[in-house]
Design a protein around this motif. Structure first.
Motif, PDB file in Angstrom:
ATOM      1  N   LEU A 120       0.833  -1.206   0.000  1.00 23.04           N
ATOM      2  CA  LEU A 120       0.000   0.000   0.000  1.00 23.04           C
ATOM      3  C   LEU A 120       0.868   1.256   0.000  1.00 23.04           C
ATOM      4  O   LEU A 120       0.570   2.239  -0.684  1.00 23.04           O
ATOM      5  N   LEU A 121       1.942   1.213   0.784  1.00 19.83           N
ATOM      6  CA  LEU A 121       2.851   2.353   0.838  1.00 19.83           C
ATOM      7  C   LEU A 121       3.519   2.589  -0.511  1.00 19.83           C
ATOM      8  O   LEU A 121       3.597   3.727  -0.992  1.00 19.83           O
ATOM      9  N   ALA A 122       3.986   1.514  -1.153  1.00 22.27           N
ATOM     10  CA  ALA A 122       4.653   1.648  -2.447  1.00 22.27           C
ATOM     11  C   ALA A 122       3.708   2.212  -3.508  1.00 22.27           C
ATOM     12  O   ALA A 122       4.080   3.104  -4.285  1.00 22.27           O
ATOM     13  N   VAL A 123       2.479   1.720  -3.534  1.00 22.88           N
ATOM     14  CA  VAL A 123       1.502   2.224  -4.501  1.00 22.88           C
ATOM     15  C   VAL A 123       1.179   3.688  -4.216  1.00 22.88           C
ATOM     16  O   VAL A 123       1.055   4.504  -5.132  1.00 22.88           O
ATOM     17  N   SER A 124       1.072   4.029  -2.942  1.00 23.24           N
ATOM     18  CA  SER A 124       0.804   5.417  -2.560  1.00 23.24           C
ATOM     19  C   SER A 124       1.904   6.345  -3.055  1.00 23.24           C
ATOM     20  O   SER A 124       1.631   7.459  -3.531  1.00 23.24           O
ATOM     21  N   ILE A 125       3.155   5.893  -2.981  1.00 24.94           N
ATOM     22  CA  ILE A 125       4.287   6.702  -3.442  1.00 24.94           C
ATOM     23  C   ILE A 125       4.220   6.905  -4.956  1.00 24.94           C
ATOM     24  O   ILE A 125       4.376   8.027  -5.462  1.00 24.94           O
ATOM     25  N   VAL A 126       3.987   5.826  -5.692  1.00 29.60           N
ATOM     26  CA  VAL A 126       3.924   5.915  -7.156  1.00 29.60           C
ATOM     27  C   VAL A 126       2.787   6.837  -7.588  1.00 29.60           C
ATOM     28  O   VAL A 126       2.967   7.732  -8.431  1.00 29.60           O
ATOM     29  N   VAL A 127       1.607   6.631  -6.998  1.00 33.68           N
ATOM     30  CA  VAL A 127       0.449   7.448  -7.364  1.00 33.68           C
ATOM     31  C   VAL A 127       0.684   8.906  -6.993  1.00 33.68           C
ATOM     32  O   VAL A 127       0.338   9.816  -7.759  1.00 33.68           O
ATOM     33  N   GLY A 128       1.288   9.154  -5.829  1.00 35.27           N
ATOM     34  CA  GLY A 128       1.562  10.528  -5.412  1.00 35.27           C
ATOM     35  C   GLY A 128       2.501  11.241  -6.364  1.00 35.27           C
ATOM     36  O   GLY A 128       2.268  12.401  -6.735  1.00 35.27           O
ATOM     37  N   ALA A 129       3.586  10.572  -6.776  1.00 34.22           N
ATOM     38  CA  ALA A 129       4.532  11.178  -7.720  1.00 34.22           C
ATOM     39  C   ALA A 129       3.865  11.436  -9.070  1.00 34.22           C
ATOM     40  O   ALA A 129       4.078  12.485  -9.699  1.00 34.22           O
ATOM     41  N   CYS A 130       3.054  10.482  -9.511  1.00 36.44           N
ATOM     42  CA  CYS A 130       2.353  10.652 -10.795  1.00 36.44           C
ATOM     43  C   CYS A 130       1.325  11.782 -10.724  1.00 36.44           C
ATOM     44  O   CYS A 130       1.137  12.508 -11.709  1.00 36.44           O
ATOM     45  N   ASP A 131       0.658  11.935  -9.593  1.00 37.20           N
ATOM     46  CA  ASP A 131      -0.310  13.019  -9.427  1.00 37.20           C
ATOM     47  C   ASP A 131       0.356  14.378  -9.629  1.00 37.20           C
ATOM     48  O   ASP A 131      -0.167  15.252 -10.328  1.00 37.20           O
ATOM     49  N   ILE A 132       1.515  14.557  -8.978  1.00 35.00           N
ATOM     50  CA  ILE A 132       2.221  15.833  -9.086  1.00 35.00           C
ATOM     51  C   ILE A 132       2.670  16.083 -10.519  1.00 35.00           C
ATOM     52  O   ILE A 132       2.513  17.185 -11.074  1.00 35.00           O
ATOM     53  N   THR A 133       3.238  15.056 -11.142  1.00 31.90           N
ATOM     54  CA  THR A 133       3.746  15.204 -12.507  1.00 31.90           C
ATOM     55  C   THR A 133       2.617  15.484 -13.491  1.00 31.90           C
ATOM     56  O   THR A 133       2.732  16.356 -14.364  1.00 31.90           O
ATOM     57  N   PHE A 134       1.524  14.749 -13.362  1.00 27.19           N
ATOM     58  CA  PHE A 134       0.375  14.970 -14.233  1.00 27.19           C
ATOM     59  C   PHE A 134      -0.169  16.386 -14.042  1.00 27.19           C
ATOM     60  O   PHE A 134      -0.498  17.066 -15.021  1.00 27.19           O
ATOM     61  N   GLY A 135      -0.294  16.827 -12.794  1.00 25.62           N
ATOM     62  CA  GLY A 135      -0.826  18.161 -12.528  1.00 25.62           C
ATOM     63  C   GLY A 135       0.023  19.260 -13.137  1.00 25.62           C
ATOM     64  O   GLY A 135      -0.503  20.233 -13.694  1.00 25.62           O
ATOM     65  N   ALA A 136       1.347  19.116 -13.046  1.00 27.95           N
ATOM     66  CA  ALA A 136       2.238  20.124 -13.629  1.00 27.95           C
ATOM     67  C   ALA A 136       2.107  20.148 -15.152  1.00 27.95           C
ATOM     68  O   ALA A 136       2.032  21.218 -15.768  1.00 27.95           O
ATOM     69  N   ALA A 137       2.082  18.965 -15.765  1.00 32.45           N
ATOM     70  CA  ALA A 137       1.972  18.900 -17.228  1.00 32.45           C
ATOM     71  C   ALA A 137       0.625  19.412 -17.704  1.00 32.45           C
ATOM     72  O   ALA A 137       0.543  20.163 -18.693  1.00 32.45           O
ATOM     73  N   SER A 138      -0.449  19.034 -17.018  1.00 27.70           N
ATOM     74  CA  SER A 138      -1.786  19.450 -17.459  1.00 27.70           C
ATOM     75  C   SER A 138      -1.998  20.941 -17.273  1.00 27.70           C
ATOM     76  O   SER A 138      -2.655  21.589 -18.094  1.00 27.70           O
ATOM     77  N   GLY A 139      -1.445  21.514 -16.190  1.00 26.75           N
ATOM     78  CA  GLY A 139      -1.563  22.958 -15.998  1.00 26.75           C
ATOM     79  C   GLY A 139      -0.898  23.737 -17.115  1.00 26.75           C
ATOM     80  O   GLY A 139      -1.446  24.710 -17.634  1.00 26.75           O
ATOM     81  N   ALA A 140       0.305  23.297 -17.503  1.00 28.36           N
ATOM     82  CA  ALA A 140       1.001  23.956 -18.609  1.00 28.36           C
ATOM     83  C   ALA A 140       0.235  23.766 -19.914  1.00 28.36           C
ATOM     84  O   ALA A 140       0.159  24.688 -20.742  1.00 28.36           O
ATOM     85  N   TYR A 141      -0.352  22.596 -20.105  1.00 25.67           N
ATOM     86  CA  TYR A 141      -1.091  22.328 -21.333  1.00 25.67           C
ATOM     87  C   TYR A 141      -2.357  23.184 -21.411  1.00 25.67           C
ATOM     88  O   TYR A 141      -2.692  23.721 -22.469  1.00 25.67           O
ATOM     89  N   VAL A 142      -3.055  23.330 -20.287  1.00 25.96           N
ATOM     90  CA  VAL A 142      -4.260  24.167 -20.259  1.00 25.96           C
ATOM     91  C   VAL A 142      -3.918  25.595 -20.657  1.00 25.96           C
ATOM     92  O   VAL A 142      -4.628  26.220 -21.450  1.00 25.96           O
ATOM     93  N   LYS A 143      -2.823  26.126 -20.127  1.00 26.72           N
ATOM     94  CA  LYS A 143      -2.464  27.502 -20.460  1.00 26.72           C
ATOM     95  C   LYS A 143      -2.140  27.652 -21.944  1.00 26.72           C
ATOM     96  O   LYS A 143      -2.351  28.716 -22.522  1.00 26.72           O
ATOM     97  N   SER A 144      -1.662  26.567 -22.579  1.00 25.99           N
ATOM     98  CA  SER A 144      -1.303  26.643 -23.997  1.00 25.99           C
ATOM     99  C   SER A 144      -2.509  26.528 -24.925  1.00 25.99           C
ATOM    100  O   SER A 144      -2.427  26.936 -26.085  1.00 25.99           O
ATOM    101  N   ILE A 145      -3.634  25.990 -24.442  1.00 22.31           N
ATOM    102  CA  ILE A 145      -4.781  25.786 -25.342  1.00 22.31           C
ATOM    103  C   ILE A 145      -5.984  26.660 -25.006  1.00 22.31           C
ATOM    104  O   ILE A 145      -6.949  26.703 -25.769  1.00 22.31           O
ATOM    105  N   VAL A 146      -5.950  27.364 -23.868  1.00 24.36           N
ATOM    106  CA  VAL A 146      -7.072  28.213 -23.456  1.00 24.36           C
ATOM    107  C   VAL A 146      -6.619  29.665 -23.438  1.00 24.36           C
ATOM    108  O   VAL A 146      -5.553  29.983 -22.905  1.00 24.36           O
ATOM    109  N   ALA A 147      -7.418  30.540 -24.017  1.00 26.88           N
ATOM    110  CA  ALA A 147      -7.092  31.964 -24.028  1.00 26.88           C
ATOM    111  C   ALA A 147      -7.069  32.515 -22.605  1.00 26.88           C
ATOM    112  O   ALA A 147      -7.788  32.037 -21.725  1.00 26.88           O
ATOM    113  N   ARG A 148      -6.234  33.536 -22.381  1.00 31.83           N
ATOM    114  CA  ARG A 148      -6.083  34.099 -21.045  1.00 31.83           C
ATOM    115  C   ARG A 148      -7.433  34.494 -20.436  1.00 31.83           C
ATOM    116  O   ARG A 148      -7.693  34.230 -19.264  1.00 31.83           O
TER     117      ARG A 148
END
Length: 435
Positions: A120-148
């Motif tokens: 459970l701990l190992a899965v929590s670590i993997v999911v947590g790291a992926c959550d942060i990475t996905f959030g950073a990538a998606s935030g940058a992507y949203v800014k690139s496709i949506v007008a200010r």
């Protein structure tokens, strides 16, 4: 007072304008909706497994939550600079697939009777790291496709989707656990990430990097780019400190509240899920009202008001009692907290994107998430120890009292938006200008 009256008059209204934000945003929003529903169907699934399957106490539940969050954040630290120079959609797809694979190991291990704390701990670590990475990538992507001018509407739609999922997910998840066992919602969450990956791939089209690949090798100091940017911006700095404190104090109490309600106070899993699902209608209304409130009263004024109001209700959890009165109390506290937070979050997220240069978004969002998750981990561990020594009631009361002081961290002077230009040099020191 006028803000509060206007707030109540606008709750539940549609966006300021019903705008179409384009095909790419539509696919991204659909993918986000699917994965968010899966996440909230599995609301506190790990906690329930620890309590009901592994018979863990408050200290162990808090330790698992803290360690998983902290190590996941640490793993994600080098990924922020790495994401910035890559196309964002492939990164998001990879993170979805990784979360799908990691979560799927839990029902497999449970079926063979070998599920344990370490997994459970190992899965929590993997999911947590992926959550942060996905959030950073998606935030940058949203800014690139949506007008200010549409960013607040886009963020409001994401926030509205989140609260809709929270309304529906926990009670349905609780019922599914009661009918089919403790890991069924983990399966649903895993599948939701796979569907999200397929949705993001369906966006199609070409995507350019926000910044060319560097012509030099990676340097350890590059890891700090996001933090340097934030710390050299007065308002972003205060917003991050407030975000860290509020989220850490609220989330530190979550496992303790679960143990207290499901254990000593004798609430059933469906009652626990219901206690947090019903108040989320306030989140749905607040997120849909955010754009109208900002247009009527000004973003900064609404930001400060909502940020202050969300810090007040949690102190009431110290007076929780068994039975229907306790259930009503939790619902009332959560309704006030969630409504305020749902107004605050999209406005804060929009401001953060507007004030961050396009070539720094992934690094800033990654640093932001790592900081917040690390604070949550530290506070969760500390509050687990406090609860072990004094009991959940005292620990929740301490968190509530500290939350009352967090509005002092909010930026009480406004700053004009617009940071989409780079400064001369390699650092972020001159990227934004204070008013």
């Amino acid at each position: 007072m006028s803000v509060a009256i206007g707030w109540l008059s606008i709750l539940g209204c549609e966006d300021v304008e019903r705008r179409r934000l384009g095909r790419r945003f539509g696919w991204l929003w659909s993918a986000y909706t699917v994965s968010t529903i899966g996440t909230w169907l599995a609301f506190n699934a790990f906690t329930l497994i620890l309590i009901r399957v592994l018979h863990a106490g408050p200290a162990r539940v808090a330790a698992m939550s803290a360690a998983g969050t902290a190590v996941g954040a640490l793993v994600a630290v080098p990924l922020g600079p790495w994401i910035e120079f890559r196309r964002k959609r492939p990164v998001m797809v990879a993170m979805d697939v990784a979360r799908f694979a990691a979560l799927l190991t839990i029902p497999v291990a449970y079926a063979f009777g070998v599920l344990g704390f370490a997994q459970l701990l190992a899965v929590s670590i993997v999911v947590g790291a992926c959550d942060i990475t996905f959030g950073a990538a998606s935030g940058a992507y949203v800014k690139s496709i949506v007008a200010r001018e549409d960013l607040l509407i886009a963020n409001g739609r994401f926030e509205s989707t989140t609260w809709t999922a929270i309304v529906l997910g926990p009670p349905l998840g609780g019922a599914a656990v009661a009918l089919f066992g403790p890991v069924v919602t983990v399966v649903a969450d895993a599948v939701s990430y796979l569907l999200s990956a397929l949705g993001i791939r369906a966006i199609g089209g070409s995507e350019t990097r926000s910044e060319p690949l560097p012509d030099r090798s990676f340097r350890p100091t590059d890891l700090l780019d996001g933090w340097r940017y934030i710390l050299n911006d007065r308002v972003l700095r205060r917003l991050l400190l407030n975000n860290m404190a509020v989220n850490a104090l609220i989330m530190a109490g979550e496992p303790l509240l679960a143990v207290w309600m499901l254990g000593r106070l004798g609430f059933a899993p469906w009652e626990y899920g219901l206690a947090f699902a019903v108040p989320c209608v306030g989140g749905l209304a607040g997120s849909r009202a955010a754009a109208r409130l900002a247009a009527r009263f000004g973003r900064h004024r609404v930001l400060i008001t909502a940020g202050t109001l969300r810090a007040l209700p949690p102190i009431g959890l110290a007076f929780l009692r068994p039975g229907l009165p306790g259930l009503v109390l939790v619902m009332g506290i959560e309704l006030a907290l969630i409504t305020s937070a749902a107004v605050y979050s999209p406005i804060m997220a929009t401001y953060r994107l507007e004030q961050t240069a396009s070539t720094r978004v992934a690094r800033v969002l990654s640093a932001w998430s790592v900081s917040t998750k690390t604070a949550i981990a530290v506070f969760t561990a500390a509050w687990g120890l406090l609860a072990a020594g004094t009991g959940p009631r005292t620990a929740l009361a301490a968190a509530g009292l500290l939350l009352l002081a967090t509005p002092m961290l909010l930026p009480h002077t406004a700053k004009r938006p617009g940071a989409d230009q780079e400064s001369v040099g390699t650092g972020p020191h001159a990227l934004t200008a204070e008013s």
